[in-house]
Design a protein around this motif. Structure first.
Motif, short mmCIF file in Angstrom:
data_model
loop_
_atom_site.label_atom_id
_atom_site.label_comp_id
_atom_site.label_asym_id
_atom_site.label_seq_id
_atom_site.Cartn_x
_atom_site.Cartn_y
_atom_site.Cartn_z
N VAL A 113 1.48 117.62 25.76
CA VAL A 113 2.22 118.48 26.69
C VAL A 113 1.55 119.85 26.79
CG1 VAL A 113 4.40 119.67 27.08
CG2 VAL A 113 4.40 117.28 26.33
N LEU A 114 1.06 120.37 25.66
CA LEU A 114 0.43 121.68 25.66
C LEU A 114 -0.98 121.65 26.25
CD1 LEU A 114 1.54 122.90 22.11
CD2 LEU A 114 2.54 123.51 24.32
N ALA A 115 -1.66 120.51 26.12
CA ALA A 115 -3.07 120.46 26.52
C ALA A 115 -3.28 119.85 27.90
CB ALA A 115 -3.87 119.68 25.49
N LYS A 116 -2.34 119.02 28.38
CA LYS A 116 -2.56 118.28 29.62
C LYS A 116 -1.62 118.75 30.72
CE LYS A 116 -4.16 114.19 27.11
NZ LYS A 116 -3.96 112.74 26.86
N ARG A 117 -1.67 120.01 31.02
CA ARG A 117 -0.79 120.57 32.04
C ARG A 117 -1.12 120.03 33.42
NH1 ARG A 117 0.56 126.92 32.06
NH2 ARG A 117 1.14 126.24 29.97
N GLU A 118 -2.40 119.91 33.74
CA GLU A 118 -2.77 119.39 35.05
C GLU A 118 -2.31 117.95 35.23
OE1 GLU A 118 -4.04 121.01 37.52
OE2 GLU A 118 -4.12 122.89 36.38
N GLN A 119 -2.40 117.17 34.16
CA GLN A 119 -1.93 115.79 34.25
C GLN A 119 -0.42 115.73 34.50
OE1 GLN A 119 -3.12 113.41 30.91
NE2 GLN A 119 -1.72 111.75 31.39
N ILE A 120 0.34 116.59 33.86
CA ILE A 120 1.79 116.64 34.09
C ILE A 120 2.09 117.04 35.52
CG2 ILE A 120 3.91 117.80 33.39
CD1 ILE A 120 2.77 118.10 30.61
N ASN A 121 1.36 118.03 36.05
CA ASN A 121 1.57 118.44 37.44
C ASN A 121 1.35 117.28 38.41
OD1 ASN A 121 2.11 121.06 36.62
ND2 ASN A 121 0.00 121.75 36.91
N ALA A 122 0.25 116.56 38.24
CA ALA A 122 -0.04 115.44 39.15
C ALA A 122 0.99 114.33 39.03
CB ALA A 122 -1.44 114.91 38.85
N LEU A 123 1.41 114.03 37.79
CA LEU A 123 2.40 112.97 37.60
C LEU A 123 3.75 113.35 38.19
CD1 LEU A 123 2.75 110.19 36.33
CD2 LEU A 123 3.34 111.29 34.18
N MET A 124 4.13 114.62 38.03
CA MET A 124 5.38 115.10 38.61
C MET A 124 5.34 114.99 40.14
SD MET A 124 7.79 116.35 36.53
CE MET A 124 8.54 117.56 37.59
N GLN A 125 4.24 115.37 40.75
CA GLN A 125 4.13 115.33 42.21
C GLN A 125 4.27 113.90 42.72
OE1 GLN A 125 0.48 116.91 43.73
NE2 GLN A 125 0.91 116.29 45.84
N VAL A 126 3.59 112.96 42.06
CA VAL A 126 3.64 111.56 42.52
C VAL A 126 5.05 111.00 42.40
CG1 VAL A 126 2.80 109.23 42.02
CG2 VAL A 126 1.20 111.16 42.03
N ARG A 127 5.70 111.23 41.27
CA ARG A 127 7.03 110.66 41.06
C ARG A 127 8.07 111.30 41.99
NH1 ARG A 127 8.00 109.45 34.61
NH2 ARG A 127 6.14 108.15 34.29
N MET A 128 8.00 112.59 42.19
CA MET A 128 8.95 113.24 43.08
C MET A 128 8.73 112.82 44.53
SD MET A 128 9.39 117.16 41.68
CE MET A 128 10.49 117.47 43.06
N ASP A 129 7.49 112.69 44.92
CA ASP A 129 7.20 112.33 46.31
C ASP A 129 7.69 110.93 46.65
OD1 ASP A 129 5.99 113.26 48.76
OD2 ASP A 129 4.50 111.70 48.45
N GLU A 130 7.68 110.04 45.65
CA GLU A 130 8.19 108.69 45.89
C GLU A 130 9.69 108.71 46.23
OE1 GLU A 130 7.28 106.56 42.40
OE2 GLU A 130 5.12 106.34 42.83
N VAL A 131 10.43 109.64 45.64
CA VAL A 131 11.87 109.71 45.87
C VAL A 131 12.19 110.51 47.13
CG1 VAL A 131 14.07 110.43 44.88
CG2 VAL A 131 12.30 109.45 43.40
N THR A 132 11.54 111.67 47.30
CA THR A 132 11.88 112.54 48.43
C THR A 132 11.37 112.02 49.76
OG1 THR A 132 9.86 113.85 48.04
CG2 THR A 132 11.88 114.57 46.93
#
Length: 297
Positions: A113-132
């Protein structure tokens, strides 16, 4: 009942309901007819908007609590769906961002979580976009602004970072010492090689100089002998007799009581005497020379 116009800007669309029923497609931009008590209108903004998700405490996979806050960038791409299929797409998107964030963080360890911030951002965008997407909303980006672990974990991380810095400092110092020792050894070796080379060159030059000096000395001695021979070949009996007299004079001045004279001395003395007699009486002939004997005194 009067007739009215409504001006819709380029960045907006107007969803119009006629007697509560959707009348076909979003209106705008430009002039839109709106009849009071007959038309109901909902304005939808098509520009990209951003909302802030307040700090959320999430539990990581290794049961470490972290506080995360982030920004979500989105825009409406289907005005009809954003009105007809969701009561408030902004509120729905905010709630989806919170639940998705907790789900994503819960699947990762604290270090990730502390080291892979960019990975979290990309994963959040993909999952939210599938719902919205079904609400006519497109999530363009998700940016985590800050991740705060608990205080004790921060202290442990600080100690770990300090230890790592100390280790790197020791390693760097050791590498510097090793490189310095290698450089000194290489310098000493090169100096020794250059010194030996210099001594060898010096010895070669000295030997060459001695050889040249010996050659020049031999040539000088040869020239001296040649000059002596040339001079001696021109000396007559009178000159030799004078030389022998000088030698006798030097012997007489010495402390020796016994002399050994060469046999040729008598012949030179006799010849000298004849020459003196001839010079005294020019007409008389010189006396005959007696037989040669080696005198012993």
């Amino acid at each position: 009942m009067g007739l009215f116009f409504k001006i819709v800007p380029e960045y907006q669309r107007l969803v119009r309901l006629t007697f509560g029923r959707y009348d076909g497609s979003p209106r705008g931009p430009g002039w839109v007819w709106v009849v009071p008590f007959m038309h109901q209108t909902i304005t939808v903004d098509l520009r990209e908007e951003v909302f802030e998700v307040e700090p959320q405490t999430c539990i990581t996979k290794d049961n470490a609590p972290v506080t995360v806050d982030m920004l979500v960038f989105m825009r409406v791409v289907d005005p009809e769906a954003s009105v007809m299929k969701v009561q408030s797409y902004r509120l729905a998107s905010r709630g989806m961002a919170v639940t998705t964030l907790r789900a994503v963080v819960g699947d990762m360890a604290l270090d990730d979580v502390l080291a892979k911030r960019e990975q979290i951002n990309a994963l959040m965008q993909v999952r939210m976009d599938e719902v919205t997407d079904r609400w006519g909303v497109k999530v363009n980006a998700v940016e985590i602004r800050e991740i705060l672990p608990p205080r004790d974990i921060q202290d442990a991380m600080s100690r770990q970072m300090s230890a790592e810095r100390n280790r790197r400092a020791v390693v760097t110092e050791a590498d510097g010492t090793r490189e310095a020792a290698i450089a000194i050894a290489n310098g000493t070796r090169d100096a020794a090689i250059l010194n030996a080379e210099g001594q060898r060159q010096s010895a070669i030059l000295n030997a060459e100089g001695n050889r040249q000096a010996a050659i020049l000395n031999a040539e000088g001695f040869s020239l001296a002998l040649q000059r002596i021979f040339e001079t001696a070949s021109r000396i007559d009996e009178k000159t030799m007799a004078l030389q022998y007299l000088d030698m006798m004079k030097a012997l007489a001045a010495g402390p020796s009581t016994k002399w050994v004279l060469p046999m040729e001395l008598t012949s030179f003395v006799q010849g000298f005497a004849r020459n003196l007699a001839a010079s005294a009486s020019p007409g008389a002939s010189p006396p005959p020379a007696p037989p040669t004997e080696t005198p012993s005194i």
